[in-house]
Design an enzyme around this catalytic site. Structure first.
Site, short mmCIF file in Angstrom:
data_model
loop_
_atom_site.label_atom_id
_atom_site.label_comp_id
_atom_site.label_asym_id
_atom_site.label_seq_id
_atom_site.Cartn_x
_atom_site.Cartn_y
_atom_site.Cartn_z
CB THR A 183 -0.94 0.04 1.23
OG1 THR A 183 -0.14 -0.09 2.41
CG2 THR A 183 -1.96 -1.07 1.17
CG ASP A 322 -1.72 -2.19 14.61
OD1 ASP A 322 -0.68 -2.47 13.97
OD2 ASP A 322 -2.76 -1.78 14.07
CD1 TRP A 410 -2.85 5.90 7.23
CD2 TRP A 410 -2.36 7.40 5.65
NE1 TRP A 410 -4.03 6.42 6.77
CE2 TRP A 410 -3.75 7.34 5.80
CE3 TRP A 410 -1.82 8.29 4.72
CZ2 TRP A 410 -4.62 8.12 5.04
CZ3 TRP A 410 -2.69 9.08 3.97
CH2 TRP A 410 -4.07 8.99 4.13
CB CYS A 623 -15.70 -10.34 10.22
SG CYS A 623 -16.19 -12.02 9.81
#
Ligand code: CA
Length: 692
Positions: A183, A322, A410, A623
């Site tokens: 990405t 994370d 980002w 999910c």
């Protein structure tokens, strides 16, 4: 001032537009930039290899910006997150969108010159943790003509002829059978192309590669985490890193993916990479005896020619929230305590702003840019965070700040050498973290996204009430905030700083705004019908300066927390281009965007508790990453499925009928019965919350 001098051209013309005080600074800047890239172009994602997202152009400045208007726009093909920074080289604007659809335009008029669709297989939509986005392109100015470089979601590195859009070469940088995606924007440093990848949520082992821009040949590759020692270590850095892991970490990949930030200092010939989170998230499942787990969540300096390890600084040792350090790294020379230091600056997800010596990796300073609770500071003796032990979660959810979205993600920040400030899009976030009961490599994150719903609801309520976002002008010398622009909610975009004493940013209020770089005063704002989350750029064609930005809400925040943004009325995603005196108008907002979609009550719950519990566990594994914690929000809020969607549930989940939207088939990991269990869980969740 405040008038345009259209007959002036070049740098002297630009200077003429700026007030005397700024002109001196601007002259110095032009001198400093004379070795750098042509200020008329924006040929690399951060404009220059130092990733400052700063332009020396100043025709559009704090005095003239009130004349700024839209001059052309282009509708974008895909209604998903538009995160790309466009490039401009010699009057041509290159843009790229979800599924890596890449276009070239006349940068002054908006005439489309070519369009290229690399036909990324739709199944990769499922492997991108945070939307099918791309953050930009690379440009190689070779002797045989320019090439546009695409890092495709499916792992291909593709070089196009810049003039025609025809493919020149294509290299597969990943094993397409594995769960990698790209990405980030490729970086082109001379004849070297640097490219990383994503997939730390999917169980991959991170690495960065350098390719020859002319031939596409692989020059070197550097893994960020050690592999199986039985296979032998690639280098001494991997051998050293293995000492900081335990158990059979290689079975879950380890993570540490280089999914966005790369910077380069040509004098030191050092490539800087920012590495991502651990795979899986919960450390106990990847390294049962703990440890720092190098080189997760680190800034690593590599030799540009060979890819050999030079130094590292780990922002979050033993990472399990994370907390990627993949956020953009800005190189600058700044004066600290009377000495000019060559620094590298980063505001990673974990909430600190770091200033390091970029030659040696020495930590110069670190302070928090937002309220956080996982650590209380950095021990400057050791360079390690002073952790709050409660943040290291067990199976009962705990509230940790920042959440996985980070205090800064980002969305590029910008550094202005004129003001000495770094302009950071900051977010205050909170999230429930809990370890899963068990973990199988390749399935899920080792964390639970459901269960203990009473605690989760409490945390979600607190997070909703206290999350916010602002633009921060951060002084990296004093490590303190100079000014801020607060927003009504989090989610505003990347930043551009210019020598015109301006900072540009897309806002969560569906506007595009400009602030004075020195004091934060808002000097211009325009409604743009969508949220420009990407970073703006600026460039010149003939004697006119332009500002361009992609406006399209989506990406990780929308994926995880879309319900928090139900107040957004969004028009079509677009590339927007502005200039002084621009007079283009956007079409009126489509009517349907103002209509609250009619919500049908969910079907009555009919499954037993055991079925719902099975569905809950499967939902968490498969999910939640896109559809939200406990099905609250996500890319599509599954508590609000229409009767038609309920009827088509299996067709969507197993049949892949909505793959073009990014929802690829899960038939390879879910059985019919498992899909039904998830459906029953979602029906139960919808009934629980119906009427909220
Ligand atoms: Ca991640």
């Amino acid at each position: 001032m405040g008038r345009r001098f259209r007959n002036h051209s070049g740098v002297m013309g630009m200077i003429a537009q700026i007030r005397p005080g700024l002109a001196v600074g601007f002259l110095l800047l032009v001198a400093a930039c004379s070795q750098g890239p042509d200020p008329r172009n924006w040929a690399s994602t951060g404009r220059s290899w130092d990733e400052q997202h700063f332009s020396p152009l100043g025709l559009i400045n704090a005095d003239t910006v009130d004349e700024l208007g839209l001059t052309w726009f282009a509708d974008l093909n895909t209604d998903r997150g538009q995160e790309a920074t466009p490039l401009v080289v010699d009057g041509v604007l290159y843009n790229t969108e979800p599924w890596n659809i890449t276009t070239a335009y006349n940068a002054a008029t908006g005439e489309q010159l070519w369009r290229y669709d690399p036909q990324v297989p739709l199944r990769f939509g499922r492997l991108a943790c945070c939307d099918i986005v791309t953050r930009g392109l690379g440009f190689h100015a070779g002797e045989s003509g320019g090439k546009v470089i695409i890092g495709a979601l499916d792992g291909r590195l593709i070089a196009l002829d810049a003039a025609s859009g025809e493919e020149v070469w294509s290299m597969q940088t990943t094993d397409p059978a594995d769960r990698y995606t790209i990405t980030g924007a490729p970086r082109v440093y001379g004849d070297r192309i640097l490219i990383g990848n994503g997939g730390a949520e999917m169980g991959v082992r991170g690495y960065v590669s350098a390719y020859d821009a002319n031939s596409g040949e692989l020059l070197w590759r550097w893994y960020t985490v050690p592999g199986n020692p039985a296979d032998g270590f690639e280098n001494a850095a991997m051998e050293a890193a293995a000492e900081t892991w335990s158990g059979t970490w290689w079975q879950s990949g380890g993570g540490g993916t280089v999914w966005d930030a790369i910077s380069y200092d040509p004098e030191l010939d050092l490539v800087y990479i920012g590495t991502g989170n651990g795979s899986p998230w919960a450390r106990k499942f990847r390294s049962p005896e703990g440890g720092d787990n190098l080189y997760l969540a680190s800034i690593v300096a590599l030799d540009g020619a060979t890819g050999e390890y030079r130094w590292h600084y780990q922002t979050t040792p033993g990472e399990e929230w994370d907390y990627t350090a993949t956020q953009q790294m800005v190189l600058a020379d700044i004066e600290i305590d009377g000495v000019t230091r060559q620094v590298i600056m980063q505001a990673p997800k974990n909430g600190f702003f770091y200033v390091l010596d970029r030659a040696t990796g020495e930590l110069i300073s670190a302070e928090t840019i937002a309220p956080i609770n996982w650590a209380s500071g950095i021990d400057m003796e050791t360079g390690r965070p002073i952790e709050n032990p409660e943040a290291r979660y067990g199976t009962i959810p705990v509230m940790v700040s920042p959440g996985a979205g980070g205090a800064h993600n980002w969305n590029p920040m910008a550094y202005s050498p004129a003001t000495g400030l770094v302009y950071v899009p900051v977010t205050e976030t909170y999230m429930a973290y809990a370890a899963a009961e068990s973990y199988q490599p390749g399935r899920g994150l080792g964390t639970a996204f459901a269960g203990h719903d009473d605690i989760r609801r409490e945390i979600a309520d607190y997070a909703d009430a206290n999350s916010k976002g602002w633009l921060s002008a951060w002084d990296p010398v004093t490590q303190s905030e100079r000014w801020r622009v607060p927003y009504a909610q989090k989610g505003s975009g990347g930043v551009l700083a210019t020598a015109g004493n301006l900072v540009f940013q897309g806002t969560i209020g569906t506007t595009f705004a400009a602030y004075r770089a020195d004091n934060g005063e808002k000097v211009w704002e325009m409604p743009v019908q969508n949220v420009p989350i990407a970073a703006p750029i600026t460039y010149m064609v003939d004697d006119e300066q332009y500002i361009a930005v992609n406006a399209g809400w989506g990406g990780g925040l929308a994926h995880v927390e879309r319900s928090a943004y139900s107040n957004l009325h969004l028009g079509p995603p677009r590339l927007l281009v502005f200039k002084l005196g621009g007079s283009a108008q956007l079409p009126p907002m489509p009517e349907e965007s103002f209509v609250v979609p009619e919500l049908s009550p969910p079907p009555a719950p009919e499954a037993d508790d055991e079925t719902v519990a099975r569905g809950e566990a499967l939902y968490g594994e498969n999910c939640a990453i896109c559809h939200g914690n406990a099905a609250r929000g996500g890319v599509k809020d599954l508590r609000h499925m229409s009767p038609a969607t309920h009827a088509a549930f299996a067709e969507i989940v197993l049949g892949g009928s909505r793959a073009a939207n990014g929802m690829a088939s899960f038939a390879d990991v879910l059985t019919d019965e498992e899909s039904q269990d998830i459906h029953h869980y979602l029906i139960a969740r919808a009934n629980e919350d119906w009427g909220d």
